[in-house]
Scaffold this motif. Structure first.
Motif, PDB file in Angstrom:
ATOM      1  N   ASN A  15      -7.688  33.852 -25.939  1.00 43.77           N
ATOM      2  CA  ASN A  15      -7.311  33.070 -27.121  1.00 43.77           C
ATOM      3  C   ASN A  15      -5.833  33.242 -27.452  1.00 43.77           C
ATOM      4  O   ASN A  15      -5.466  33.591 -28.576  1.00 43.77           O
ATOM      5  N   LEU A  16      -4.961  32.977 -26.469  1.00 45.56           N
ATOM      6  CA  LEU A  16      -3.528  33.184 -26.665  1.00 45.56           C
ATOM      7  C   LEU A  16      -2.981  32.347 -27.816  1.00 45.56           C
ATOM      8  O   LEU A  16      -2.228  32.847 -28.647  1.00 45.56           O
ATOM      9  N   GLU A  17      -3.347  31.076 -27.849  1.00 40.39           N
ATOM     10  CA  GLU A  17      -2.814  30.199 -28.901  1.00 40.39           C
ATOM     11  C   GLU A  17      -3.917  29.330 -29.502  1.00 40.39           C
ATOM     12  O   GLU A  17      -3.744  28.130 -29.699  1.00 40.39           O
ATOM     13  N   ILE A  18      -5.037  29.948 -29.793  1.00 38.94           N
ATOM     14  CA  ILE A  18      -6.108  29.241 -30.483  1.00 38.94           C
ATOM     15  C   ILE A  18      -6.751  30.169 -31.504  1.00 38.94           C
ATOM     16  O   ILE A  18      -6.997  31.343 -31.218  1.00 38.94           O
ATOM     17  N   ASN A  19      -6.969  29.651 -32.705  1.00 41.83           N
ATOM     18  CA  ASN A  19      -7.666  30.393 -33.739  1.00 41.83           C
ATOM     19  C   ASN A  19      -9.161  30.159 -33.529  1.00 41.83           C
ATOM     20  O   ASN A  19      -9.657  29.042 -33.701  1.00 41.83           O
ATOM     21  N   LEU A  20      -9.878  31.198 -33.128  1.00 39.40           N
ATOM     22  CA  LEU A  20     -11.287  31.028 -32.767  1.00 39.40           C
ATOM     23  C   LEU A  20     -12.162  30.692 -33.959  1.00 39.40           C
ATOM     24  O   LEU A  20     -13.246  30.109 -33.798  1.00 39.40           O
ATOM     25  N   GLU A  21     -11.732  31.051 -35.170  1.00 40.51           N
ATOM     26  CA  GLU A  21     -12.531  30.726 -36.361  1.00 40.51           C
ATOM     27  C   GLU A  21     -12.427  29.245 -36.695  1.00 40.51           C
ATOM     28  O   GLU A  21     -13.425  28.580 -36.949  1.00 40.51           O
ATOM     29  N   SER A  22     -11.202  28.709 -36.710  1.00 37.83           N
ATOM     30  CA  SER A  22     -11.008  27.307 -37.084  1.00 37.83           C
ATOM     31  C   SER A  22     -11.077  26.359 -35.902  1.00 37.83           C
ATOM     32  O   SER A  22     -11.320  25.162 -36.056  1.00 37.83           O
ATOM     33  N   GLY A  23     -10.847  26.909 -34.696  1.00 39.94           N
ATOM     34  CA  GLY A  23     -10.817  26.059 -33.512  1.00 39.94           C
ATOM     35  C   GLY A  23      -9.503  25.325 -33.348  1.00 39.94           C
ATOM     36  O   GLY A  23      -9.346  24.525 -32.423  1.00 39.94           O
ATOM     37  N   LYS A  24      -8.549  25.597 -34.233  1.00 38.85           N
ATOM     38  CA  LYS A  24      -7.251  24.931 -34.177  1.00 38.85           C
ATOM     39  C   LYS A  24      -6.223  25.831 -33.479  1.00 38.85           C
ATOM     40  O   LYS A  24      -6.464  27.001 -33.228  1.00 38.85           O
ATOM     41  N   ARG A  25      -5.073  25.218 -33.196  1.00 45.18           N
ATOM     42  CA  ARG A  25      -4.029  25.962 -32.506  1.00 45.18           C
ATOM     43  C   ARG A  25      -3.537  27.119 -33.365  1.00 45.18           C
ATOM     44  O   ARG A  25      -3.340  26.993 -34.569  1.00 45.18           O
ATOM     45  N   GLY A  26      -3.338  28.270 -32.717  1.00 42.12           N
ATOM     46  CA  GLY A  26      -2.824  29.440 -33.407  1.00 42.12           C
ATOM     47  C   GLY A  26      -1.469  29.843 -32.861  1.00 42.12           C
ATOM     48  O   GLY A  26      -0.844  29.098 -32.100  1.00 42.12           O
ATOM     49  N   SER A  27      -1.019  31.035 -33.215  1.00 39.83           N
ATOM     50  CA  SER A  27       0.273  31.555 -32.769  1.00 39.83           C
ATOM     51  C   SER A  27       0.075  32.737 -31.834  1.00 39.83           C
ATOM     52  O   SER A  27      -0.746  33.617 -32.106  1.00 39.83           O
ATOM     53  N   ARG A  28       0.833  32.762 -30.751  1.00 44.48           N
ATOM     54  CA  ARG A  28       0.729  33.874 -29.809  1.00 44.48           C
ATOM     55  C   ARG A  28       1.270  35.177 -30.388  1.00 44.48           C
ATOM     56  O   ARG A  28       1.073  36.252 -29.816  1.00 44.48           O
ATOM     57  N   TYR A  29       1.988  35.069 -31.502  1.00 42.21           N
ATOM     58  CA  TYR A  29       2.578  36.274 -32.101  1.00 42.21           C
ATOM     59  C   TYR A  29       1.623  36.975 -33.070  1.00 42.21           C
ATOM     60  O   TYR A  29       1.856  38.125 -33.446  1.00 42.21           O
ATOM     61  N   GLU A  30       0.551  36.290 -33.489  1.00 39.00           N
ATOM     62  CA  GLU A  30      -0.359  36.850 -34.481  1.00 39.00           C
ATOM     63  C   GLU A  30      -0.960  38.197 -34.084  1.00 39.00           C
ATOM     64  O   GLU A  30      -1.063  39.108 -34.918  1.00 39.00           O
TER      65      GLU A  30
END
Length: 475
Positions: free
Chosen positions: A120-135
């Motif tokens: 899950n490098l750039e995906i928020n698994l809870e929302s299913g939307k794109r996330g940040s690799r820095y999180e």
């Protein structure tokens, strides 16, 4: 039968198909591309042919075997990875030429996990939307350093370049003349600053820079006050440097941000273990610096990375800088850095779990025990005459960190009879795995501080084989 150099031996040169049928070749073909095997056989045949024509002596009936042996050697040479394992017996903990910091077991396991599957490098698994690799690392960095925000790029030079380009492009940056360091590979702070688009303003003298020098250098075009920690050299004697705290006071009075490049930033006070006192990341953040940059693969003990922590306003601006994408980290760095940072949450075990910290703080007695263990094992294996002695010495931190630090250590000093010390050093560098140590005072010296406990048996076998037979061990 007497060996001879008759050119009639050319008739004994085997065909490629003949060599391919040999059991050694059929075994190699199971793991080696056929094209590499065939090419090696042809090259081997050409070399033996040349040797015959030049009059080298061969016994009749041995040409086939000579071609086979040479072909096998060429195949192994061609298929051996260029980047190979090295046993670091030099005593330099952060040896730049040997890859600097060893990663912790948890970091290695995490990298293996994300490299063998999707992640899950750039995906928020809870929302299913794109996330940040820095999180995965930002929350850990802010928690450990006390900073408001964090960003990670591929190395500290990139971190400095990004910070300067974001905070001071087209503007002036004031820095002490005594802090215009070369950070390695001939890259110098003035050159990095030039590439960022900022203009360098030098103040003070090489050995002394006072707060008033910065104040006098401030103009309407000044965008940043820069502090560069001289982690890779020291000026001693009649010296004075302006501290980060003093720069922050000037910055607050003039409404100019302050940036501190620590170079080899760390999160544990190593002075408690006999090493020189260095400013920690936490102390620099607490002193009020707006931005602090440091390396991930030096005293932190993680993967190569440039870490930026500081005020949210500036970090968010850096994230939006187009250069950030060009210097961003990949999934392996994210995984290894997150695992490394998590080790720092366990204050009791961090010194043993992170190899760099363990090597830097290990007691002399533990090192002496390993040196004696290696000496005993080499003595039990070696047959040729060799002088073996455990002696005292000093290790280095390396990696452009703590240049004045002297860490007492124990060395195994060797002096072989059948070869020179320099010849021994070359043969050991060509072994599999390679061994890199010191040649000093006419002896080959192995510093046990940087030899890992699990490498003792392997190192003893390599040393004994090379000393006994004068040959290189190849896998």
């Amino acid at each position: 039968m007497e060996p001879h150099s008759d050119k009639s031996l050319l008739r004994e040169l085997p065909k490629v198909d003949q060599i391919l049928l040999h059991r050694d070749m059929t075994r190699l073909l199971q793991t080696t591309p056929r094209s590499v095997v065939v090419e090696s056989i042809r090259n081997s045949t050409a070399l033996i042919r040349k040797a015959i024509l030049e009059g080298q002596i061969f016994e009749p009936g041995t040409v086939h075997d000579r071609v086979l042996q040479k072909a096998v050697a060429l195949i192994k040479e061609k298929t051996r990875p260029n980047l190979r394992r090295v046993i670091n017996a030099s005593g330099v903990v952060l040896h730049t030429n040997l890859g600097r910091a060893l990663m912790s077991e948890s970091a290695r396991d995490t990298v293996t996990a994300v490299s063998s599957s999707f992640c899950n490098l750039e995906i928020n698994l809870e929302s299913g939307k794109r996330g940040s690799r820095y999180e995965p690392v930002e929350e850990l960095l802010t928690r450990l350093t006390g900073a408001e925000a964090a960003l990670v790029v591929n190395n500290n030079a990139a971190a400095v370049l990004l910070a300067l380009g974001t905070m001071a492009k087209g503007k002036e940056v004031i820095v002490s003349r005594g802090q215009l360091v070369e950070i390695g590979g001939s890259f110098r702070i003035p050159e990095v600053m030039e590439q960022s688009g900022a203009t360098l303003v030098e103040v003070g003298a090489t050995n002394k820079t006072h707060p008033g020098d910065y104040q006098n250098g401030v103009s309407e075009n000044t965008a940043l006050l820069l502090h560069v920690h001289t982690s890779n050299y020291r000026i001693v004697g009649f010296t004075r440097e302006t501290t980060v705290e003093e720069l922050v006071q000037i910055g607050q009075a003039t409404n100019i941000p302050v940036m501190s490049d620590l170079g080899s930033g760390f999160l544990v006070d190593l002075a408690k273990y006999g090493l020189p006192k260095e400013p920690s990341v936490q102390e620099t953040v607490a002193a009020g610096a707006d931005i602090v940059t440091f390396s991930g693969d030096k005293l932190l003990g993680g993967p190569q990375a440039g870490i930026i922590v500081g005020k949210r306003h500036w970090v968010e601006k850096m994230k939006k800088n187009p250069l950030t994408r060009a210097v961003r980290i990949n999934k392996f760095t994210v995984a290894a850095l997150e695992a490394t940072l998590r080790e720092y949450l366990d204050e009791e075990n961090v010194l043993t779990n992170i190899p760099t910290l363990r090597m830097l703080t290990e007691s002399q007695e533990k090192i002496r025990v390993r040196a004696k263990e290696l000496e005993f094992k080499v003595r039990s294996l070696v047959q040729a005459k060799v002088s073996l002695e455990v002696i005292k010495g000093y290790s280095q931190v390396g990696g452009g960190s703590m240049p004045t630090a002297e860490m007492p250590t124990y060395l195994l000093a060797l002096l072989p009879e059948l070869m020179t010390v320099d010849e021994l050093a070359v043969k050991l560098r060509l072994a599999e795995p390679a061994v890199v140590a010191r040649v000093r005072d006419g002896k080959y010296q192995i510093d046990l501080r940087t030899v890992q406990p699990e490498e003792i048996d392997m190192l003893a076998e390599i040393l004994a084989y090379v000393i006994n037979y004068g040959e290189v061990i190849r896998s």
